[in-house]
Design a protein around this motif. Structure first.
Motif: not given
Length: 140
Positions: A35-64
């Motif tokens: 949580s680099p700032t108040e109201g923002m949380r970044i969680v990065q996760l990577t599927p096993p064997g993948s070079n691409c990760s996903i990010t979930i969190g608060d304040g990281v996207t405006t998508a529904e």
């Protein structure tokens, strides 16, 4: 020029619930949870064997939450991958393949285990959908 996809933002409504789903049920590794700032949380996760990760969190996207559709996870053996996810509590559709000769979907894996031929689907708790797609080793 190389263009490597490294991160996909996945919109969720409850970060802890989504983190538990992806890490505990799907087996993704947790790379970052900050949580680099108040109201923002970044969680990065990577599927096993993948070079691409996903990010979930608060304040990281405006998508529904739940609006992300059809992200593909490539697996060597779709039946084994499905069984592993189901055993971890993930609701995964039955495996299906597209019969090109008949021009229709059929139940089960492609009899020849052809590349990009067999699929199964699941969703996270918000309804973001994922597709398992079989690409056997040595066929990429």
């Amino acid at each position: 020029m190389e263009l490597r996809l490294e991160l996909v933002l996945v919109p969720v409504s409850d970060v802890d619930r989504a983190k538990a789903f992806y890490a505990e049920r799907c087996g993704f590794s947790v790379d970052v949870d900050t949580s680099p700032t108040e109201g923002m949380r970044i969680v990065q996760l990577t599927p096993p064997g993948s070079n691409c990760s996903i990010t979930i969190g608060d304040g990281v996207t405006t998508a529904e939450p739940g609006s992300y559709r059809g992200t593909h996870l490539v697996v060597d053996d779709i039946e084994a991958a499905r069984e592993q996810l189901v055993s971890r509590g993930v609701e995964v559709s039955d495996v299906r393949h597209f019969d090109r000769e008949a021009g229709e979907w059929r139940p089960g894996a492609d009899p020849n285990h052809g590349r990009y031929a067999s699929f199964a689907d699941f969703a996270d708790p918000d309804g973001n959908t994922w597709v398992l797609q079989e690409v056997p080793p040595g066929t990429r």
